[in-house]
Scaffold this active site. Structure first.
Site, PDB file in Angstrom:
ATOM      1  N   ASN A 185     -39.298   3.184  -0.541  1.00  0.00           N
ATOM      2  CA  ASN A 185     -38.821   4.199   0.402  1.00  0.00           C
ATOM      3  C   ASN A 185     -37.501   3.836   1.073  1.00  0.00           C
ATOM      4  O   ASN A 185     -37.043   4.548   1.965  1.00  0.00           O
ATOM      5  CB  ASN A 185     -39.893   4.515   1.460  1.00  0.00           C
ATOM      6  CG  ASN A 185     -40.125   3.377   2.445  1.00  0.00           C
ATOM      7  OD1 ASN A 185     -39.433   2.362   2.424  1.00  0.00           O
ATOM      8  ND2 ASN A 185     -41.104   3.537   3.308  1.00  0.00           N
ATOM      9  N   LYS A 186     -36.872   2.739   0.635  1.00  0.00           N
ATOM     10  CA  LYS A 186     -35.603   2.342   1.235  1.00  0.00           C
ATOM     11  C   LYS A 186     -34.457   3.197   0.691  1.00  0.00           C
ATOM     12  O   LYS A 186     -34.567   3.839  -0.350  1.00  0.00           O
ATOM     13  CB  LYS A 186     -35.333   0.859   0.974  1.00  0.00           C
ATOM     14  CG  LYS A 186     -36.394  -0.084   1.558  1.00  0.00           C
ATOM     15  CD  LYS A 186     -36.512   0.078   3.054  1.00  0.00           C
ATOM     16  CE  LYS A 186     -37.418  -0.965   3.695  1.00  0.00           C
ATOM     17  NZ  LYS A 186     -38.847  -0.773   3.395  1.00  0.00           N
ATOM     18  N   ASN A 187     -33.321   3.176   1.397  1.00  0.00           N
ATOM     19  CA  ASN A 187     -32.169   3.982   0.980  1.00  0.00           C
ATOM     20  C   ASN A 187     -31.713   3.633  -0.428  1.00  0.00           C
ATOM     21  O   ASN A 187     -31.296   4.501  -1.193  1.00  0.00           O
ATOM     22  CB  ASN A 187     -31.006   3.781   1.955  1.00  0.00           C
ATOM     23  CG  ASN A 187     -31.291   4.358   3.324  1.00  0.00           C
ATOM     24  OD1 ASN A 187     -32.436   4.560   3.709  1.00  0.00           O
ATOM     25  ND2 ASN A 187     -30.236   4.628   4.079  1.00  0.00           N
TER      26      ASN A 187
END
Length: 379
Positions: A185-187
């Site tokens: 879910n990180k950028n």
């Protein structure tokens, strides 16, 4: 009859077709563990962080543990960190045999309060692990002034902060150890994975030993082990994803900032006064806007779970980041109790994470804000 709106998750990774093809090429190459793609990914990251040494790993958790080990921190040492983070931030301190010490958070930034950090420093304190919640960095000038004054190492938990900056300089391009996560879910994601930015090649070589069983190789058949390492290496498959992601990082950061601005526009200037809720700081120069979080009003009927359930009824996903670490059973057994860090406890109890990801549109933001306002109006 109006068709039901599709479910809007709070997070969703973006993987383009070029990246999918690149992973296929790795699979067809026959070299799928650590190899040329990992080396290329590390070189790409090093260039992004102004030439500093970077080593990749299979998670953004072991990166912090290895930073502590490279810094020589262990039994008898204390490390100060925030109670509002994913539990890994504190767990790694225990993993190396040191003692976690928490300092409460600032109610506006929701990051660790550096005044409280200074008050928590003792003769046993050896390091600080600040967390850049939602991608918003702490006051880096004050952080490193404290570190210099008290001769402390800094392990920046920048898991959420790739693309963030401080006074025009990228997080990771300066400072001490800087740890990033590439979890789904990180950028920027590799599925699972992380990287550690280090200070020099000697630290990088030691990190490599800790990454792969402590092994040092020389020549075709020379091998030695002089430190106790683990199995934390990244694969070429995940590195190929990372290379594809880095090609889009500037566009990702711009889009997330645009969505965050639109959130503020849609909530309007009277939202906080009318509802008792608290929006995040409107920082568009430093934060990469990894998350958009609202602190719900501490009044009226219903709980956060009720609010999240009602959002789900409107086909909108939410999350919460994070439950206070010191209230987990593991940490209560170490002497932490409710009431020790009241601001963190309030934020941890009332914060909701709203949808924000690269594939979202402004219309998605408008739909989310309308749902939030309608639910809060009935609480």
């Amino acid at each position: 009859m109006t068709a039901a709106l599709p479910f809007l998750p709070f997070s969703k990774p973006f993987i383009d077709e070029a990246t999918i093809t690149a992973v296929g090429d790795v699979l067809r190459s026959g070299w799928i563990t650590s190899g040329p793609k990992v080396q290329a990914f590390e070189a790409c990251l090093s260039e992004y962080f102004d030439g500093r040494p970077v080593r990749t790993f299979n998670s953004g958790t072991c990166t912090m543990e290895i930073a502590l080990r490279v810094a020589g921190i262990g039994p008898g040492d204390e490390v100060i960190t925030t109670p509002i983070s994913w539990v890994a931030t504190a767990n790694v301190i225990i993993e190396v045999g040191a003692t976690p010490v928490f300092a409460d958070i600032d109610p506006h930034t929701r990051n660790i309060d550096l005044d409280k950090v200074e008050a928590a420093i003792t003769a046993r304190t050896k390091a600080i692990i600040p967390v850049y919640l939602s991608g918003l960095p702490v006051d880096m000038d004050r952080l490193y002034a404290l570190a210099k004054q008290y001769k402390l190492r800094v392990i920046e938990d920048a898991a959420q902060a790739i693309g963030s900056s401080w006074r025009g300089r990228r997080i990771g391009a300066f400072g001490d150890f800087v740890s990033f996560s590439f979890q789904a879910n990180k950028n920027i994601t590799t599925g699972e994975g992380g990287c550690l930015v280090l200070n020099d090649l000697a630290e990088a070589r030691l990190a490599e030993k800790f990454r792969l069983q402590g092994v040092t190789r020389s020549g075709l058949d020379g091998i030695d082990v002089d430190v106790l390492g683990g199995k934390y290496n990244m694969t070429d498959m995940t590195a190929a994803i990372g290379l594809g992601q880095m090609a889009n990082i500037e566009a990702v950061t711009r889009h997330r900032r645009d969505l965050a601005r639109h959130y503020f526009t849609q909530f309007g200037t009277g939202f906080e006064a009318n509802t008792g809720a608290q929006l995040p700081l409107p920082d568009f120069g430093n934060s990469n806007w990894h998350l958009f979080q609202v602190v719900l009003p501490d009044r009226g009927p219903g709980t956060r779970a009720d609010f999240m359930a009602r959002m789900a009824e409107q086909q909108i996903g939410t999350g919460f980041h994070y439950a206070p670490i010191h209230l987990f059973t593991l940490y209560k057994k170490r002497g932490f109790t409710e009431g020790m860090f009241p601001i963190a406890e309030k934020v941890g109890r009332l914060t909701v994470t709203l949808p924000l990801f690269y594939g979202m549109t402004r219309a998605d933001v408008e739909r989310t804000v309308a749902a939030v306002k309608s639910i809060l109006a009935t609480r």
